[in-house]
Design a protein around this motif. Sequence first.
Motif, PDB file in Angstrom:
ATOM      1  N   ALA A 181       0.832  -1.207   0.000  1.00  0.00           N
ATOM      2  CA  ALA A 181       0.000   0.000   0.000  1.00  0.00           C
ATOM      3  C   ALA A 181       0.865   1.256   0.000  1.00  0.00           C
ATOM      4  CB  ALA A 181      -0.932  -0.011   1.214  1.00  0.00           C
ATOM      5  N   GLY A 182       2.025   1.201   0.649  1.00  0.00           N
ATOM      6  CA  GLY A 182       2.924   2.348   0.655  1.00  0.00           C
ATOM      7  C   GLY A 182       3.523   2.638  -0.706  1.00  0.00           C
ATOM      8  N   LEU A 183       3.435   1.664  -1.610  1.00  0.00           N
ATOM      9  CA  LEU A 183       3.892   1.844  -2.990  1.00  0.00           C
ATOM     10  C   LEU A 183       2.747   2.226  -3.925  1.00  0.00           C
ATOM     11  CD1 LEU A 183       6.173  -1.326  -3.166  1.00  0.00           C
ATOM     12  CD2 LEU A 183       6.956   1.040  -3.005  1.00  0.00           C
ATOM     13  N   ALA A 196       6.964  -2.163 -15.087  1.00  0.00           N
ATOM     14  CA  ALA A 196       8.422  -2.120 -15.083  1.00  0.00           C
ATOM     15  C   ALA A 196       8.949  -1.056 -14.128  1.00  0.00           C
ATOM     16  CB  ALA A 196       8.944  -1.881 -16.501  1.00  0.00           C
ATOM     17  N   SER A 197       8.283   0.092 -14.048  1.00  0.00           N
ATOM     18  CA  SER A 197       8.761   1.160 -13.165  1.00  0.00           C
ATOM     19  C   SER A 197       8.634   0.744 -11.700  1.00  0.00           C
ATOM     20  CB  SER A 197       8.003   2.456 -13.430  1.00  0.00           C
ATOM     21  OG  SER A 197       6.628   2.307 -13.126  1.00  0.00           O
ATOM     22  N   MET A 198       7.544   0.048 -11.370  1.00  0.00           N
ATOM     23  CA  MET A 198       7.373  -0.417  -9.995  1.00  0.00           C
ATOM     24  C   MET A 198       8.413  -1.481  -9.657  1.00  0.00           C
ATOM     25  SD  MET A 198       5.916  -0.175  -7.126  1.00  0.00           S
ATOM     26  CE  MET A 198       4.565   0.934  -7.584  1.00  0.00           C
ATOM     27  N   ARG A 199       8.698  -2.353 -10.600  1.00  0.00           N
ATOM     28  CA  ARG A 199       9.703  -3.391 -10.360  1.00  0.00           C
ATOM     29  C   ARG A 199      11.093  -2.767 -10.200  1.00  0.00           C
ATOM     30  NH1 ARG A 199       8.045  -8.856 -11.728  1.00  0.00           N
ATOM     31  NH2 ARG A 199       5.789  -8.824 -12.025  1.00  0.00           N
ATOM     32  N   ALA A 226       7.080  -7.245  -1.809  1.00  0.00           N
ATOM     33  CA  ALA A 226       5.994  -6.309  -1.517  1.00  0.00           C
ATOM     34  C   ALA A 226       4.825  -7.127  -0.984  1.00  0.00           C
ATOM     35  CB  ALA A 226       5.590  -5.551  -2.775  1.00  0.00           C
ATOM     36  N   VAL A 227       4.352  -6.772   0.202  1.00  0.00           N
ATOM     37  CA  VAL A 227       3.315  -7.549   0.882  1.00  0.00           C
ATOM     38  C   VAL A 227       2.044  -6.721   0.949  1.00  0.00           C
ATOM     39  CG1 VAL A 227       2.724  -8.878   2.944  1.00  0.00           C
ATOM     40  CG2 VAL A 227       5.130  -8.615   2.283  1.00  0.00           C
ATOM     41  N   GLY A 228       0.950  -7.310   0.508  1.00  0.00           N
ATOM     42  CA  GLY A 228      -0.350  -6.649   0.558  1.00  0.00           C
ATOM     43  C   GLY A 228      -1.340  -7.428   1.395  1.00  0.00           C
TER      44      GLY A 228
END
Length: 343
Positions: A181-183, A196-199, A226-228
Amino acid sequence: MIGHLCHVAGKSDPTLVLDRRALPTDERELISTLLVARDWLADRHGAGVTTIAMIEPSADPVFDLDYQFAQYLPGSPSGFELRGSCGHSILSSVAVAQRLAWLPRHGAASRLHVNVLNTGDRVSCEVSGAGGSLTFGVEFGYHPPRRLGDLLPTGFAQDDLDGMPVSLVSAGNLHVFVDAAGLGLHDQEALFAADASMRRRLTGLRRAAARRLGLPDDSVFPRVAAVGQYEYRRLAVLSLPAPARPGPLPPADAITVAAAAVIDGTIAHQLAQRAWSRLDELVVDTPGGTTVARTAVSGTGLDDTLTRVGVRRGTVRYEGSIFVEPLRDLMLAPGRVPAPCMN
């Protein structure tokens, strides 16, 4: 030198299993030898091997098998990472050792014990099946039990990396955990479809964590996850580096997620609490499937202890043996070949 290829369901590439006693003991020489073998196999057998397991019958009566893991690192120059562990290659190792009659013949409830030289983990495998396909239940055990605070490399449940709160946890494999969520990833579909930008952002966090811990930032460790928390009693995890073909969490990664979820104050623990997850039976969704990790702990505080984590069953198919021609001179000296175990 004779090698053996095994394929685990859910893993895209086979594992090459080699006799550790015939390989160099010097780390640089060992990596050079493994690169020669890997490149030779890649030229002749398609996409190539990315994981190598090196095994030998254990001299320690507590264990059946000693196991060392090597993860291929592409690039220029290429190399191998000797940190960490891989549950899939552990399963392949046991399958090969069974085929070579290094281990006791398994019955309906046989348990085999593997000494993971890379990490010090003790892994128990419950084996069933026959012929070229074996099914395993995998349990990572700690003897004596591990203090939960000792699983935090920095000593803190949360740290700050590049302005982002993260949790660094080392159990089966070293991980850096971040809240999805912080991302800006507010549902499971967005998490699993990370562009790709997130990775790249996640990879940047992984490299920053490696530098914080004094590790090479081009290594595969730590992994970043990344944990949701989007569903009742379930967590969702996107882990990088990702396999070529998505699958459920590999066993060594699953135990790290499960361990992180029971340590009070970590990001994984906070999200598991929000989900009302059972910490003794954590359900984790990934883009390639679902993993259930069963954990035995005395509590959630830093002075509490972790005894074991059991993860999903895996199926291994033995692909066959292969003469690795460039390693032809690496042969065991007479008398070093173990007699078949007839138990």
